[in-house]
Design a protein around this motif. Structure first.
Motif, PDB file in Angstrom:
ATOM      1  N   LEU A   1       0.856  -1.182   0.000  1.00 13.95           N
ATOM      2  CA  LEU A   1       0.000   0.000   0.000  1.00 13.95           C
ATOM      3  C   LEU A   1       0.896   1.238   0.000  1.00 13.95           C
ATOM      4  CD1 LEU A   1      -2.596  -1.218   2.625  1.00 13.95           C
ATOM      5  CD2 LEU A   1      -2.782  -1.275   0.138  1.00 13.95           C
ATOM      6  N   TRP A   2       0.750   2.037  -1.019  1.00 15.60           N
ATOM      7  CA  TRP A   2       1.652   3.170  -1.189  1.00 15.60           C
ATOM      8  C   TRP A   2       1.026   4.518  -0.867  1.00 15.60           C
ATOM      9  CZ3 TRP A   2       6.180   1.082  -1.401  1.00 15.60           C
ATOM     10  CH2 TRP A   2       6.363  -0.143  -2.021  1.00 15.60           C
ATOM     11  N   ASP A   3      -0.225   4.706  -1.230  1.00 15.09           N
ATOM     12  CA  ASP A   3      -0.833   6.029  -1.111  1.00 15.09           C
ATOM     13  C   ASP A   3      -1.923   6.051  -0.052  1.00 15.09           C
ATOM     14  OD1 ASP A   3       0.702   7.070  -3.237  1.00 15.09           O
ATOM     15  OD2 ASP A   3      -0.687   6.151  -4.669  1.00 15.09           O
ATOM     16  N   GLN A   4      -1.840   7.049   0.831  1.00 18.52           N
ATOM     17  CA  GLN A   4      -2.871   7.240   1.833  1.00 18.52           C
ATOM     18  C   GLN A   4      -3.965   8.148   1.285  1.00 18.52           C
ATOM     19  OE1 GLN A   4      -0.598   8.995   5.053  1.00 18.52           O
ATOM     20  NE2 GLN A   4      -0.959   7.198   6.303  1.00 18.52           N
ATOM     21  N   ASP A   5      -5.206   7.909   1.747  1.00 14.92           N
ATOM     22  CA  ASP A   5      -6.256   8.870   1.417  1.00 14.92           C
ATOM     23  C   ASP A   5      -6.168  10.009   2.432  1.00 14.92           C
ATOM     24  OD1 ASP A   5      -7.550   8.082   3.764  1.00 14.92           O
ATOM     25  OD2 ASP A   5      -9.312   7.306   2.757  1.00 14.92           O
ATOM     26  N   PRO A   6      -6.975  11.063   2.300  1.00 12.92           N
ATOM     27  CA  PRO A   6      -6.873  12.212   3.219  1.00 12.92           C
ATOM     28  C   PRO A   6      -7.079  11.859   4.692  1.00 12.92           C
ATOM     29  CG  PRO A   6      -8.120  12.818   1.279  1.00 12.92           C
ATOM     30  CD  PRO A   6      -7.887  11.339   1.189  1.00 12.92           C
ATOM     31  N   SER A   7      -7.799  10.766   4.969  1.00 16.23           N
ATOM     32  CA  SER A   7      -8.020  10.382   6.369  1.00 16.23           C
ATOM     33  C   SER A   7      -6.872   9.547   6.936  1.00 16.23           C
ATOM     34  CB  SER A   7      -9.335   9.605   6.497  1.00 16.23           C
ATOM     35  OG  SER A   7      -9.225   8.355   5.845  1.00 16.23           O
ATOM     36  N   GLY A   8      -5.887   9.216   6.095  1.00 20.32           N
ATOM     37  CA  GLY A   8      -4.754   8.430   6.557  1.00 20.32           C
ATOM     38  C   GLY A   8      -4.891   6.942   6.346  1.00 20.32           C
ATOM     39  N   HIS A   9      -5.964   6.506   5.678  1.00 19.26           N
ATOM     40  CA  HIS A   9      -6.179   5.089   5.403  1.00 19.26           C
ATOM     41  C   HIS A   9      -5.572   4.695   4.058  1.00 19.26           C
ATOM     42  CE1 HIS A   9      -9.572   5.921   8.236  1.00 19.26           C
ATOM     43  NE2 HIS A   9      -9.016   4.868   8.796  1.00 19.26           N
ATOM     44  N   TYR A  10      -5.276   3.415   3.937  1.00 19.54           N
ATOM     45  CA  TYR A  10      -4.756   2.857   2.693  1.00 19.54           C
ATOM     46  C   TYR A  10      -5.817   1.950   2.077  1.00 19.54           C
ATOM     47  CZ  TYR A  10      -0.132   4.274   4.300  1.00 19.54           C
ATOM     48  OH  TYR A  10       0.943   4.988   4.720  1.00 19.54           O
ATOM     49  N   PHE A  11      -5.905   1.953   0.761  1.00 16.41           N
ATOM     50  CA  PHE A  11      -6.872   1.113   0.066  1.00 16.41           C
ATOM     51  C   PHE A  11      -6.223   0.476  -1.151  1.00 16.41           C
ATOM     52  CE2 PHE A  11      -9.420   4.224   2.308  1.00 16.41           C
ATOM     53  CZ  PHE A  11     -10.399   3.434   2.877  1.00 16.41           C
ATOM     54  N   ILE A  12      -6.788  -0.640  -1.571  1.00 24.14           N
ATOM     55  CA  ILE A  12      -6.369  -1.287  -2.802  1.00 24.14           C
ATOM     56  C   ILE A  12      -7.602  -1.345  -3.702  1.00 24.14           C
ATOM     57  CG2 ILE A  12      -6.794  -3.606  -1.901  1.00 24.14           C
ATOM     58  CD1 ILE A  12      -4.482  -4.592  -3.653  1.00 24.14           C
ATOM     59  N   GLU A  13      -7.425  -1.103  -4.972  1.00 24.81           N
ATOM     60  CA  GLU A  13      -8.536  -1.125  -5.927  1.00 24.81           C
ATOM     61  C   GLU A  13      -8.947  -2.569  -6.215  1.00 24.81           C
ATOM     62  OE1 GLU A  13     -10.177   1.471  -7.324  1.00 24.81           O
ATOM     63  OE2 GLU A  13      -8.974   2.873  -6.145  1.00 24.81           O
ATOM     64  N   PHE A  14     -10.241  -2.800  -6.335  1.00 25.81           N
ATOM     65  CA  PHE A  14     -10.723  -4.108  -6.767  1.00 25.81           C
ATOM     66  C   PHE A  14     -10.535  -4.214  -8.274  1.00 25.81           C
ATOM     67  CE2 PHE A  14     -13.502  -3.455  -2.964  1.00 25.81           C
ATOM     68  CZ  PHE A  14     -12.901  -4.421  -2.191  1.00 25.81           C
ATOM     69  N   ASP A  15     -10.195  -5.411  -8.732  1.00 30.94           N
ATOM     70  CA  ASP A  15      -9.987  -5.655 -10.161  1.00 30.94           C
ATOM     71  C   ASP A  15     -10.272  -7.128 -10.448  1.00 30.94           C
ATOM     72  OD1 ASP A  15      -7.748  -7.088  -9.254  1.00 30.94           O
ATOM     73  OD2 ASP A  15      -6.358  -5.475  -9.731  1.00 30.94           O
TER      74      ASP A  15
END
Length: 94
Positions: free
Chosen positions: A24-38
């Motif tokens: 996980l490389w990029d945080q959202d503004p709230s500080g959480h990390y996400f991975i895109e579904f594919d």
């Protein structure tokens, strides 16, 4: 550490679960990390804990366009044991 995180007690093998540990490389503004579904990573099921007060509507809103392809249900504790199962009475979850 990897062995501990990827080891599952054989009693729970019926869950047919896969564990994924993405980078996980990029945080959202709230500080959480996400991975895109594919095609490789897809959300299939949401299990709401027996003490959770989250509503069906809240889950549906959070899922957005994914809602039609995701099964959701409320869990409950099994009487006289330490197991957790699906709550069969859907009226007990708003």
């Amino acid at each position: 550490m990897t062995e501990i995180l990827t080891t599952k007690f054989e009693h729970w093998s019926y869950e047919d679960e896969y564990r994924l540990f993405p980078q996980l490389w990029d945080q959202d503004p709230s500080g959480h990390y996400f991975i895109e579904f594919d095609d490789q990573v897809a959300l299939r099921e949401v299990i709401v804990g027996h003490r959770s007060t989250i509503s069906r509507d809240h889950i549906a809103q959070a899922l957005g366009s994914l809602q039609p392809q995701v099964t959701g249900y409320k869990a409950r504790l099994v009487f006289r044991s330490f197991n957790v199962v699906r709550q069969q009475n859907d009226r007990l979850w708003e």
